[in-house]
Enzyme design. Sequence first.
Site, PDB file in Angstrom:
ATOM      1  N   HIS A 132       0.854  -1.225   0.000  1.00 10.76           N
ATOM      2  CA  HIS A 132       0.000   0.000   0.000  1.00 10.76           C
ATOM      3  C   HIS A 132       0.865   1.241   0.000  1.00 10.76           C
ATOM      4  O   HIS A 132       0.985   1.877   1.048  1.00 10.76           O
ATOM      5  CB  HIS A 132      -0.917  -0.014   1.218  1.00 10.76           C
ATOM      6  CG  HIS A 132      -2.071   0.923   1.125  1.00 10.76           C
ATOM      7  ND1 HIS A 132      -2.044   2.209   1.614  1.00 10.76           N
ATOM      8  CD2 HIS A 132      -3.302   0.766   0.592  1.00 10.76           C
ATOM      9  CE1 HIS A 132      -3.218   2.785   1.419  1.00 10.76           C
ATOM     10  NE2 HIS A 132      -3.983   1.933   0.801  1.00 10.76           N
ATOM     11  N   ILE A 152       1.866   4.695   1.396  1.00 10.41           N
ATOM     12  CA  ILE A 152       0.884   5.525   2.092  1.00 10.41           C
ATOM     13  C   ILE A 152       0.265   4.692   3.208  1.00 10.41           C
ATOM     14  O   ILE A 152      -0.160   3.552   2.984  1.00 10.41           O
ATOM     15  CB  ILE A 152      -0.222   6.008   1.123  1.00 10.41           C
ATOM     16  CG1 ILE A 152       0.369   6.912   0.044  1.00 10.41           C
ATOM     17  CG2 ILE A 152      -1.339   6.715   1.883  1.00 10.41           C
ATOM     18  CD1 ILE A 152      -0.606   7.273  -1.053  1.00 10.41           C
ATOM     19  N   GLY A 188      -5.860   4.667   5.528  1.00  7.50           N
ATOM     20  CA  GLY A 188      -6.734   5.463   6.388  1.00  7.50           C
ATOM     21  C   GLY A 188      -7.354   4.658   7.512  1.00  7.50           C
ATOM     22  O   GLY A 188      -7.520   5.148   8.628  1.00  7.50           O
ATOM     23  N   VAL A 189      -7.696   3.401   7.228  1.00 13.04           N
ATOM     24  CA  VAL A 189      -8.303   2.579   8.278  1.00 13.04           C
ATOM     25  C   VAL A 189      -7.336   2.355   9.442  1.00 13.04           C
ATOM     26  O   VAL A 189      -7.763   2.212  10.587  1.00 13.04           O
ATOM     27  CB  VAL A 189      -8.830   1.229   7.746  1.00 13.04           C
ATOM     28  CG1 VAL A 189      -9.965   1.433   6.774  1.00 13.04           C
ATOM     29  CG2 VAL A 189      -7.729   0.413   7.114  1.00 13.04           C
ATOM     30  N   GLU A 199      -7.693   3.249  13.319  1.00 13.40           N
ATOM     31  CA  GLU A 199      -7.355   2.274  14.367  1.00 13.40           C
ATOM     32  C   GLU A 199      -6.412   2.879  15.394  1.00 13.40           C
ATOM     33  O   GLU A 199      -6.575   2.651  16.604  1.00 13.40           O
ATOM     34  CB  GLU A 199      -6.726   1.015  13.745  1.00 13.40           C
ATOM     35  CG  GLU A 199      -6.224  -0.005  14.757  1.00 13.40           C
ATOM     36  CD  GLU A 199      -7.295  -0.612  15.656  1.00 13.40           C
ATOM     37  OE1 GLU A 199      -6.929  -1.070  16.767  1.00 13.40           O
ATOM     38  OE2 GLU A 199      -8.480  -0.637  15.275  1.00 13.40           O
TER      39      GLU A 199
END
Length: 149
Positions: free
Chosen positions: A50, A56, A59-60, A64
């Site tokens: 990723h 990067i 976002g998840v 978290e």
Amino acid sequence: MPELDIEQIKKALPHRYPMLLLDRVVDYTPGESLTAIKNVTINEPFFQGHFPQRPIMPGVLIIEAMAQATAVLGLLSEEGSRHWNKLYYLVGVDKARFRKTVGPGDQLVLEVKFVALRRNIWRFSCTAKVNDITVADADLLTTIADQET
């Protein structure tokens, strides 16, 4: 200014590598707010896919990290240590926005503020920053439960 190091964080949270996303708590006021940091390095396992050409942080995982910070604040806000063997579950994410990307070498500063507690549902306002620039924000809802064995 109260702080927690990684060993104290590990006593509070059940998460371990690669899912432990807090490195240090740099300040907190029980029942009010907490500031934690996550040092983002190229060695993070998610960067392999990723994205290999431009790493990067997903976002998840920023969400978290925020959730883990809310759990620590929740634990520090409870009187005594009776909840340190409990789990805080993320039960809702509202108003999540991702404003900038986070990559290797960034220090993610997580700021969480307690908003309300109703029927065992905690509400927090959360912001993630890099170099004092907001990269993400969200309202998180959590609950506390016994650990299942």
